[in-house]
Design an enzyme around this catalytic site. Sequence first.
Site, PDB file in Angstrom:
ATOM      1  CG  ASP A  18      -1.836  -1.272   1.051  1.00  0.00           C
ATOM      2  OD1 ASP A  18      -2.400  -1.395   0.201  1.00  0.00           O
ATOM      3  OD2 ASP A  18      -2.324  -1.729   2.225  1.00  0.00           O
ATOM      4  NE  ARG A  98      -1.874   0.329  12.523  1.00  0.00           N
ATOM      5  CZ  ARG A  98      -0.684  -0.484  12.033  1.00  0.00           C
ATOM      6  NH1 ARG A  98       0.323  -0.289  12.745  1.00  0.00           N
ATOM      7  NH2 ARG A  98      -0.980  -1.275  10.977  1.00  0.00           N
ATOM      8  CG  ASP A 127      -4.714  -0.568  11.383  1.00  0.00           C
ATOM      9  OD1 ASP A 127      -5.040  -0.551  12.566  1.00  0.00           O
ATOM     10  OD2 ASP A 127      -3.755  -1.327  10.795  1.00  0.00           O
ATOM     11  CB  SER A 179      -3.349  -7.909   3.833  1.00  0.00           C
ATOM     12  OG  SER A 179      -3.306  -6.503   4.456  1.00  0.00           O
TER      13      SER A 179
END
Length: 406
Positions: A18, A98, A127, A179
């Site tokens: 990504d 995060r 996320d 992923s």
Amino acid sequence: MSKKDIKKIVLAYSGGLDTSIIIPWLKENYNNPEIICMAADVGQGDELDGLEEKAIKTGASKLYIVDMVDEMVDEVIIPSMMMGAKYENYLLGTAFARPIIARHLVEIAKKEGADAVCHGCTGKGNDQVRFELAVKRMAPEMKIIAPWREWDIKGRDEEIDYAEAHNVPLKISRETNYSKDKNLWHLSHEGLDLEDPANEPQYDKPGFLEMGVSPANAPDKATYVTLDFEKGVPVAIDGEKMKASDIIRKLNKLGGENGIGLLDIVENRLVGMKDRGVYETPGGTILYQAHEVLEMITLDKDTKHMKQKLAVDFADLVYNGKWFTTVRECLQAFAVKSQEFVTGTVKLKLYKGNIITAGVTSPVSLYSENLVTFEESDYNQNDATGFINLWGLPDTVQALREQGKL
């Protein structure tokens, strides 16, 4: 702020599929802005190798690599473990990283005078919420760019097409295009054959598992490990004192070798859909269990039961991106207070995916062998008669009413 006015963007950059294609995409779609990349070192190891060269080659002006391991462990993971926070049995590996990543992203954006920050999260996942709530909390004026919510790329195959067309080097192929998210605590796998819950994960296929082996391939001989805690914080492993992050590293090795910490789950995402993922959390699974074992002899019943209830709320806050909130701080204060006497040593036996309790001791244990023994003790068993009469009084009164004897 319109696209043409955005001159400088700080991108949360991992070097994965990504974020690798986001650099040229931003250049093409945002009037050729300067792209500054920030890579978070959260313990993912060799994934950081060659990252600076790759980022600059694909159009970034510079790359910050920020070591966030101890911040993530000490500020997020350990308090969450103290609370016993699990989201539907998921040990929150992606969510743990995060808040710290987002905080540094904002700090670098302010330092660089950036007009916007950017992330590579999809519009389907959790996320995006975690990143953006943190940014809004620390820099509400900052523009946030989420390419997955803007571009016309439909899926990971088209991402690979875009990467090939723009000469962006990738470490994956279409056949291994899971992923993944990796940090010191865990590794997640999503996509491909895992999108169908009817498919068994390919645990024994070479290259699928990265942090360990499947239980079937673990040794036939058990491994013993001891963990020491002080006020709920892990401080030593096998008698050797070390910081919490190094304890997790060592537990990852031991757990991985013994097939510990695999979780195949269909979880409820914040956005409303169900998602299937396979998680590897070898060290974290051991640490959580050791902590729970120690609490069995050091926490009183009411505190333990209340903490179990609050753990669900705490896990929801972490999972749903609500780390930088007052309610999380309040619940964490409860967790820390509850650990005042969670001090002692736990011995565990690791064997083919199983964690077996092999002993627990504490200098402040609430367990009294003298009270609980089947032999003679100081406990007066006759006291139970009056206790049961009082405890059962409501039941007795109800029965008398039904019999018309009140």
